[in-house]
Design a protein around this motif. Structure first.
Motif, PDB file in Angstrom:
ATOM      1  N   TYR A  80      -1.323  -2.655   3.315  1.00  0.00           N
ATOM      2  CA  TYR A  80      -2.138  -1.460   3.060  1.00  0.00           C
ATOM      3  C   TYR A  80      -1.288  -0.353   2.438  1.00  0.00           C
ATOM      4  O   TYR A  80      -1.698   0.282   1.458  1.00  0.00           O
ATOM      5  N   VAL A  81      -0.113  -0.106   3.000  1.00  0.00           N
ATOM      6  CA  VAL A  81       0.771   0.934   2.458  1.00  0.00           C
ATOM      7  C   VAL A  81       1.105   0.629   1.001  1.00  0.00           C
ATOM      8  O   VAL A  81       1.068   1.527   0.136  1.00  0.00           O
ATOM      9  N   ARG A  82       1.414  -0.618   0.711  1.00  0.00           N
ATOM     10  CA  ARG A  82       1.787  -0.983  -0.658  1.00  0.00           C
ATOM     11  C   ARG A  82       0.593  -0.898  -1.615  1.00  0.00           C
ATOM     12  O   ARG A  82       0.768  -0.618  -2.800  1.00  0.00           O
ATOM     13  N   GLU A  83      -0.598  -1.125  -1.111  1.00  0.00           N
ATOM     14  CA  GLU A  83      -1.794  -1.035  -1.947  1.00  0.00           C
ATOM     15  C   GLU A  83      -2.166   0.407  -2.240  1.00  0.00           C
ATOM     16  O   GLU A  83      -2.510   0.756  -3.387  1.00  0.00           O
ATOM     17  N   LYS A  84      -2.116   1.265  -1.234  1.00  0.00           N
ATOM     18  CA  LYS A  84      -2.622   2.630  -1.389  1.00  0.00           C
ATOM     19  C   LYS A  84      -1.590   3.627  -1.904  1.00  0.00           C
ATOM     20  O   LYS A  84      -1.963   4.646  -2.497  1.00  0.00           O
ATOM     21  N   SER A  85      -0.320   3.372  -1.658  1.00  0.00           N
ATOM     22  CA  SER A  85       0.709   4.334  -2.072  1.00  0.00           C
ATOM     23  C   SER A  85       0.661   4.646  -3.568  1.00  0.00           C
ATOM     24  O   SER A  85       0.674   5.828  -3.955  1.00  0.00           O
ATOM     25  N   PRO A  86       0.617   3.646  -4.453  1.00  0.00           N
ATOM     26  CA  PRO A  86       0.547   3.979  -5.891  1.00  0.00           C
ATOM     27  C   PRO A  86      -0.697   4.783  -6.254  1.00  0.00           C
ATOM     28  O   PRO A  86      -0.637   5.639  -7.143  1.00  0.00           O
ATOM     29  N   LEU A  87      -1.803   4.518  -5.567  1.00  0.00           N
ATOM     30  CA  LEU A  87      -3.025   5.265  -5.853  1.00  0.00           C
ATOM     31  C   LEU A  87      -2.865   6.734  -5.478  1.00  0.00           C
ATOM     32  O   LEU A  87      -3.282   7.626  -6.225  1.00  0.00           O
ATOM     33  N   LEU A  88      -2.256   6.995  -4.317  1.00  0.00           N
ATOM     34  CA  LEU A  88      -2.049   8.382  -3.900  1.00  0.00           C
ATOM     35  C   LEU A  88      -1.161   9.128  -4.896  1.00  0.00           C
ATOM     36  O   LEU A  88      -1.432  10.287  -5.238  1.00  0.00           O
TER      37      LEU A  88
ATOM     38  N   VAL B 242       5.770   8.397   0.238  1.00  0.00           N
ATOM     39  CA  VAL B 242       5.875   7.066  -0.362  1.00  0.00           C
ATOM     40  C   VAL B 242       7.332   6.630  -0.463  1.00  0.00           C
ATOM     41  O   VAL B 242       7.683   5.482  -0.153  1.00  0.00           O
ATOM     42  N   ASP B 243       8.204   7.554  -0.867  1.00  0.00           N
ATOM     43  CA  ASP B 243       9.629   7.227  -0.998  1.00  0.00           C
ATOM     44  C   ASP B 243      10.273   6.925   0.350  1.00  0.00           C
ATOM     45  O   ASP B 243      11.255   6.171   0.422  1.00  0.00           O
ATOM     46  N   ASP B 244       9.752   7.507   1.418  1.00  0.00           N
ATOM     47  CA  ASP B 244      10.251   7.202   2.766  1.00  0.00           C
ATOM     48  C   ASP B 244       9.750   5.843   3.242  1.00  0.00           C
ATOM     49  O   ASP B 244      10.498   5.064   3.838  1.00  0.00           O
ATOM     50  N   LEU B 245       8.474   5.564   3.001  1.00  0.00           N
ATOM     51  CA  LEU B 245       7.873   4.351   3.553  1.00  0.00           C
ATOM     52  C   LEU B 245       8.304   3.082   2.814  1.00  0.00           C
ATOM     53  O   LEU B 245       8.420   2.020   3.437  1.00  0.00           O
TER      54      LEU B 245
ATOM     55  N   HIS C  16      12.999   6.681  14.368  1.00  0.00           N
ATOM     56  CA  HIS C  16      13.337   7.971  13.744  1.00  0.00           C
ATOM     57  C   HIS C  16      12.635   8.109  12.391  1.00  0.00           C
ATOM     58  O   HIS C  16      12.155   9.197  12.037  1.00  0.00           O
ATOM     59  N   GLU C  17      12.552   7.015  11.642  1.00  0.00           N
ATOM     60  CA  GLU C  17      11.872   7.074  10.357  1.00  0.00           C
ATOM     61  C   GLU C  17      10.366   7.247  10.538  1.00  0.00           C
ATOM     62  O   GLU C  17       9.712   7.892   9.712  1.00  0.00           O
ATOM     63  N   HIS C  18       9.825   6.683  11.608  1.00  0.00           N
ATOM     64  CA  HIS C  18       8.414   6.952  11.934  1.00  0.00           C
ATOM     65  C   HIS C  18       8.200   8.445  12.179  1.00  0.00           C
ATOM     66  O   HIS C  18       7.193   9.022  11.738  1.00  0.00           O
TER      67      HIS C  18
ATOM     68  N   ASP D 218       9.950  10.854  10.919  1.00  0.00           N
ATOM     69  CA  ASP D 218      10.040  11.528   9.619  1.00  0.00           C
ATOM     70  C   ASP D 218       8.693  11.467   8.887  1.00  0.00           C
ATOM     71  O   ASP D 218       8.244  12.457   8.303  1.00  0.00           O
ATOM     72  N   ALA D 219       8.052  10.300   8.922  1.00  0.00           N
ATOM     73  CA  ALA D 219       6.747  10.155   8.267  1.00  0.00           C
ATOM     74  C   ALA D 219       5.708  11.058   8.921  1.00  0.00           C
ATOM     75  O   ALA D 219       4.878  11.666   8.230  1.00  0.00           O
ATOM     76  N   ALA D 220       5.771  11.179  10.246  1.00  0.00           N
ATOM     77  CA  ALA D 220       4.828  12.044  10.962  1.00  0.00           C
ATOM     78  C   ALA D 220       5.010  13.505  10.548  1.00  0.00           C
ATOM     79  O   ALA D 220       4.025  14.247  10.421  1.00  0.00           O
ATOM     80  N   ARG D 221       6.246  13.920  10.347  1.00  0.00           N
ATOM     81  CA  ARG D 221       6.496  15.304   9.921  1.00  0.00           C
ATOM     82  C   ARG D 221       5.954  15.555   8.512  1.00  0.00           C
ATOM     83  O   ARG D 221       5.434  16.643   8.219  1.00  0.00           O
ATOM     84  N   ILE D 222       6.068  14.565   7.643  1.00  0.00           N
ATOM     85  CA  ILE D 222       5.509  14.719   6.299  1.00  0.00           C
ATOM     86  C   ILE D 222       3.989  14.820   6.365  1.00  0.00           C
ATOM     87  O   ILE D 222       3.370  15.623   5.651  1.00  0.00           O
ATOM     88  N   LEU D 223       3.379  14.037   7.233  1.00  0.00           N
ATOM     89  CA  LEU D 223       1.927  14.116   7.405  1.00  0.00           C
ATOM     90  C   LEU D 223       1.504  15.507   7.879  1.00  0.00           C
ATOM     91  O   LEU D 223       0.459  16.020   7.460  1.00  0.00           O
ATOM     92  N   GLU D 224       2.306  16.115   8.737  1.00  0.00           N
ATOM     93  CA  GLU D 224       2.011  17.476   9.180  1.00  0.00           C
ATOM     94  C   GLU D 224       2.000  18.441   7.995  1.00  0.00           C
ATOM     95  O   GLU D 224       1.136  19.320   7.893  1.00  0.00           O
TER      96      GLU D 224
END
Length: 238
Positions: free
Chosen positions: A95-103, A132-135, A175-177, A179-185
């Motif tokens: 899912y991440v690989r499918e949607k990331s380029p679209l975003l 995207v660059d983090d994930l 820790h990387e999770h 980081d992703a949560a902070r970006i979502l914020e």
């Protein structure tokens, strides 16, 4: 007219803080409805809904959806680690690989069309790119290093890896999770919780809707790893 079951009454009488303590996912639903589960955690769900001026039935409906999801998670929790990893990769990594380029595509279109007129557009595109660059490398590290080691442990094999104890790469992934949560914020701040303004074009609206869907999938993804897969792996290592 819908009938109220005894379980509905029992749930509505419990404190919202108590409910969150039992299942942290309730916090997401309460936040969406503006229910204070921290300082106001002692209020019953019924009272909290009344204070927030929202319908108890609406909240109950969302909680019941979560219960159905929980039944699915109970099944996932019973899977051997190899099958759980297969599920995570097939459902969430793909899912991440499918949607990331679209975003990225949507956000870049927004920059070209609206970036000079609306201050939030360029930072939004930057934070989407950051997510995207983090994930992207995160998924690769899991698939190429951590997951093969967990699979081997699940098969009873001895894992001789450069990272030492399995807890070390697990800690790194957690820790990387975070980081992703902070970006979502940050994305929530920039998008008014993914609510497009009235003047938003179609691409703008689709971008926000995709972000909301992406966040929901990512939270479930991280939950399965942090709270189900990783504890299973640590238990195998002991």
């Amino acid at each position: 007219m819908s009938l109220t079951t005894q379980s509905d009454v029992s749930l509505s009488e419990q404190g919202v803080g108590q409910l969150v303590a039992k299942d942290f996912r309730y916090a997401h639903i309460f936040s969406q409805f503006g229910i204070d589960f921290c300082c106001g955690g002692g209020r019953s769900l019924a009272n909290a809904c009344n204070k927030a001026n929202i319908e108890l039935s609406d909240v109950m409906s969302e909680l019941k959806k979560l219960e159905r999801t929980g039944q699915k998670e109970d099944a996932l929790n019973q899977l051997p680690v190899a099958e759980l990893i297969d599920y995570i990769e097939a459902k969430h990594h793909s899912y991440v690989r499918e949607k990331s380029p679209l975003l990225v595509e949507y956000s870049q279109k927004m920059v070209r069309a609206h970036g000079e007129h609306y201050a939030e557009i360029k930072p939004l595109a930057g934070w989407i790119r950051a997510l995207v660059d983090d994930l992207t490398p995160h998924l690769m590290k899991e698939e190429q290093i951590l997951f093969p080691a967990i699979r081997a442990m699940g098969s009873g094999e001895t894992v001789n890896a450069c990272f030492g104890h399995i807890g070390n790469p697990i800690n790194a992934m957690q820790h990387e999770h975070d980081d992703a949560a902070r970006i979502l914020e940050k994305l929530h701040e920039l998008t008014n919780d993914f609510q497009p303004p009235e003047h938003a074009c179609t691409t703008w609206r689709v971008c926000y809707a995709t972000l909301a869907e992406f966040e929901a999938d990512l939270k479930q993804h991280i939950h399965l790893e942090n709270n189900i897969l990783f504890p299973k792996a640590l238990a195998l290592a002991n």
